[in-house]
Design a protein around this motif. Structure first.
Motif, mmCIF file in Angstrom:
data_model
loop_
_atom_site.group_PDB
_atom_site.id
_atom_site.type_symbol
_atom_site.label_atom_id
_atom_site.label_comp_id
_atom_site.label_asym_id
_atom_site.label_seq_id
_atom_site.Cartn_x
_atom_site.Cartn_y
_atom_site.Cartn_z
ATOM 1 N N THR A 131 14.590 -3.526 22.033
ATOM 2 C CA THR A 131 15.337 -2.416 22.627
ATOM 3 C C THR A 131 16.480 -1.985 21.708
ATOM 4 O O THR A 131 16.693 -0.790 21.495
ATOM 5 C CB THR A 131 15.889 -2.813 24.010
ATOM 6 O OG1 THR A 131 14.829 -3.321 24.805
ATOM 7 C CG2 THR A 131 16.534 -1.647 24.712
ATOM 8 N N SER A 142 21.823 1.148 32.066
ATOM 9 C CA SER A 142 21.116 0.099 32.808
ATOM 10 C C SER A 142 21.673 -1.279 32.451
ATOM 11 O O SER A 142 21.715 -2.172 33.289
ATOM 12 C CB SER A 142 19.609 0.155 32.547
ATOM 13 O OG SER A 142 19.308 -0.261 31.234
ATOM 14 N N ALA A 143 22.120 -1.438 31.209
ATOM 15 C CA ALA A 143 22.723 -2.712 30.807
ATOM 16 C C ALA A 143 24.091 -2.902 31.460
ATOM 17 O O ALA A 143 24.416 -3.989 31.926
ATOM 18 C CB ALA A 143 22.852 -2.779 29.288
ATOM 19 N N GLY A 197 7.986 -3.473 27.681
ATOM 20 C CA GLY A 197 8.334 -3.231 29.058
ATOM 21 C C GLY A 197 7.608 -2.109 29.769
ATOM 22 O O GLY A 197 7.847 -1.874 30.937
ATOM 23 N N LEU A 238 23.351 -2.007 35.849
ATOM 24 C CA LEU A 238 22.360 -2.874 36.488
ATOM 25 C C LEU A 238 22.310 -4.272 35.884
ATOM 26 O O LEU A 238 21.516 -5.106 36.297
ATOM 27 C CB LEU A 238 20.973 -2.229 36.412
ATOM 28 C CG LEU A 238 20.849 -0.832 37.032
ATOM 29 C CD1 LEU A 238 19.478 -0.257 36.773
ATOM 30 C CD2 LEU A 238 21.166 -0.879 38.517
ATOM 31 N N LYS A 239 23.125 -4.503 34.874
ATOM 32 C CA LYS A 239 23.211 -5.816 34.208
ATOM 33 C C LYS A 239 21.875 -6.247 33.586
ATOM 34 O O LYS A 239 21.557 -7.422 33.543
ATOM 35 C CB LYS A 239 23.701 -6.900 35.173
ATOM 36 C CG LYS A 239 24.965 -6.566 35.927
ATOM 37 C CD LYS A 239 26.149 -6.471 35.003
ATOM 38 C CE LYS A 239 27.428 -6.290 35.827
ATOM 39 N NZ LYS A 239 28.264 -5.228 35.384
ATOM 40 N N GLU A 240 21.087 -5.255 33.132
ATOM 41 C CA GLU A 240 19.823 -5.588 32.468
ATOM 42 C C GLU A 240 20.117 -6.099 31.056
ATOM 43 O O GLU A 240 21.016 -5.614 30.387
ATOM 44 C CB GLU A 240 18.902 -4.363 32.412
ATOM 45 C CG GLU A 240 18.392 -3.937 33.765
ATOM 46 C CD GLU A 240 17.425 -2.774 33.687
ATOM 47 O OE1 GLU A 240 17.065 -2.344 32.578
ATOM 48 O OE2 GLU A 240 17.043 -2.286 34.761
ATOM 49 N N LYS A 241 19.316 -7.073 30.636
ATOM 50 C CA LYS A 241 19.502 -7.670 29.317
ATOM 51 C C LYS A 241 18.853 -6.769 28.263
ATOM 52 O O LYS A 241 17.713 -6.322 28.424
ATOM 53 C CB LYS A 241 18.862 -9.053 29.289
ATOM 54 C CG LYS A 241 19.068 -9.771 27.990
ATOM 55 C CD LYS A 241 18.356 -11.106 27.977
ATOM 56 C CE LYS A 241 18.466 -11.705 26.593
ATOM 57 N NZ LYS A 241 17.434 -12.675 26.343
ATOM 58 N N GLU A 289 17.032 -6.496 24.994
ATOM 59 C CA GLU A 289 16.254 -7.354 24.101
ATOM 60 C C GLU A 289 16.296 -6.798 22.679
ATOM 61 O O GLU A 289 16.713 -5.665 22.444
ATOM 62 C CB GLU A 289 14.821 -7.455 24.622
ATOM 63 C CG GLU A 289 14.756 -8.122 25.998
ATOM 64 C CD GLU A 289 13.327 -8.319 26.478
ATOM 65 O OE1 GLU A 289 12.430 -8.452 25.620
ATOM 66 O OE2 GLU A 289 13.139 -8.328 27.695
#
Length: 171
Positions: free
Chosen positions: A165, A153-154, A30, A157-160, A162
């Motif tokens: 990570t 952030s997960a 990323g 911000l609802k970031e996935k 991975e």
């Protein structure tokens, strides 16, 4: 380590290495720097140097004051920072200095919570400087900030998250 001649055990060195490796693992897919201006790297280097200098000064003060005068150091640090910020604001905003403080209720609430968080963090760091070597403390602190940023952030911000990570977080 360079300034005070502190020695680190093999386990401490391994822990610091794991923090560095985790940063690489977390960002292996990323970290995109294609459209980043070259000045960005200069600013990052400047932040790196000033944060390091600030950490060394805080540690030096605690060593020289025999782990006392924590509150005084924090107050002097924040007052000096506030004065520099006010001078900067007055110089750059000229007659619009007061309007720079205009913000909505939600933004003001976040500003207050940020201030409380920063004050709590620096108080905890000053306390921990008396318990743990600076080299280890700042590696743990920076690694923790990275993990907390990813987790927030997960959640916020609802970031996935991975696989790489999650591996980096475990490291």
């Amino acid at each position: 380590t360079l300034v005070w001649g502190d020695t680190l055990s093999g386990l401490q060195l391994a822990g610091i290495a794991f923090v560095l490796v985790s940063f690489v693992v977390i960002n292996c897919k990323g970290l995109r720097l294609k459209n980043v201006k070259k000045s960005f790297f200069g600013w990052v280097a400047l932040v790196f140097l000033t944060n390091g200098l600030y950490s060394i000064i805080m540690d030096a003060q605690q060593r020289l004051a025999m782990k006392t005068e924590k509150t005084e150091m924090i107050v002097i640090t924040f007052l000096t920072s506030a004065l520099i910020s006010v001078v900067y604001l007055l110089l750059t905003q000229k007659g619009k200095s007061l309007s720079s403080f205009a913000m909505g209720r939600k933004a003001a609430l976040f500003a207050v919570f940020s201030s409380i968080s920063a004050a709590a963090a620096v108080n905890m760091i000053m306390y921990l400087l008396g318990l743990v070597q600076m080299t280890v403390l700042y590696a743990i602190e920076n690694g923790s900030i990275l993990v907390l940023s990813i987790l927030l952030s997960a959640v916020v911000l609802k970031e996935k998250l991975e696989k790489h990570t999650l591996i980096g977080i475990v490291l």
